[in-house]
Design a protein around this motif. Sequence first.
Motif, short mmCIF file in Angstrom:
data_model
loop_
_atom_site.label_atom_id
_atom_site.label_comp_id
_atom_site.label_asym_id
_atom_site.label_seq_id
_atom_site.Cartn_x
_atom_site.Cartn_y
_atom_site.Cartn_z
N HIS A 82 0.84 -1.20 0.00
CA HIS A 82 0.00 0.00 0.00
C HIS A 82 0.88 1.25 0.00
O HIS A 82 1.85 1.34 0.75
CB HIS A 82 -0.91 0.00 1.23
CG HIS A 82 -1.84 1.16 1.29
ND1 HIS A 82 -2.79 1.40 0.32
CD2 HIS A 82 -1.95 2.18 2.18
CE1 HIS A 82 -3.47 2.50 0.63
NE2 HIS A 82 -2.97 2.99 1.74
N GLN A 84 1.10 5.40 0.31
CA GLN A 84 0.46 6.64 0.73
C GLN A 84 0.93 7.79 -0.15
O GLN A 84 2.08 7.83 -0.58
CB GLN A 84 0.81 6.93 2.20
CG GLN A 84 0.24 5.91 3.17
CD GLN A 84 0.77 6.14 4.58
OE1 GLN A 84 1.97 6.04 4.83
NE2 GLN A 84 -0.13 6.46 5.50
N LYS A 85 0.04 8.74 -0.39
CA LYS A 85 0.35 9.86 -1.29
C LYS A 85 1.61 10.61 -0.87
O LYS A 85 2.42 11.00 -1.70
CB LYS A 85 -0.82 10.85 -1.33
CG LYS A 85 -1.99 10.42 -2.17
CD LYS A 85 -2.93 11.59 -2.43
CE LYS A 85 -3.40 12.24 -1.13
NZ LYS A 85 -4.25 13.42 -1.39
#
Length: 232
Positions: A82, A84-85
């Motif tokens: 995953h 994250q920005k």
Amino acid sequence: MALLDIENNLKIIKQRISDAATKAGRSPHEVQLIAVTKTVEPEIIERAIDCGVTDIGENKVQEIIRKYEIIGEKVKYHMIGHLQKNKVKYIIDKVDMIHSLDSYDLAKEIDKRAKKIQKVMKCLLQINISGEESKYGVNPLEAQSLLRQISELKNIQIVGLMTMAPYTDNPEEVRKYFKDLKNLSLEIDQLSLKNIDMGHLSMGMSNDFEVAIGEGANLVRIGSSIFGERNY
């Protein structure tokens, strides 16, 4: 882990990949092995590179940064966890492919950061094909509309789909999920969207990669079968 163990494990895995591809009527050369190096130290990774590993997959941004500083460009890096920005900027210049794109906001950030370094970032859209709440990924029913949005971004190219099947002791139980992802990729391909290509299917790990190859996987993410069981 000893070099001999890694070398032997890789030989076994490559033979199993070859056998699974042949059984499915495919060329073994179609299937790219991504060695998942989560928790594996750089000196062990370099042994694997010496044994022919060309691509590694990492779940965490900080691990890509740490290992890149030591290993450099001896290998291609895949972001499979995953993302994250706010961490895109740290890996945009280091990774060959991002497997875990799962929102338009993240796509915009990748596009912005890639533009700054004049790069077109290859990404896979992560699909939560099984609908498990514990897994990241886009609902399959929302994939087409999201891809229409992403197709307008110029510094990002979608090159396929990725999924994680539920863990099971019997890989045949997850065949349907791999089949569903393949079918979704075919549906998307029919749309002929710009910057959207369905050439890659990233699915299958140590416990189920042979079934995944049988259903069309050409990127398989294998860790424990190469490096041994690890504490996650």
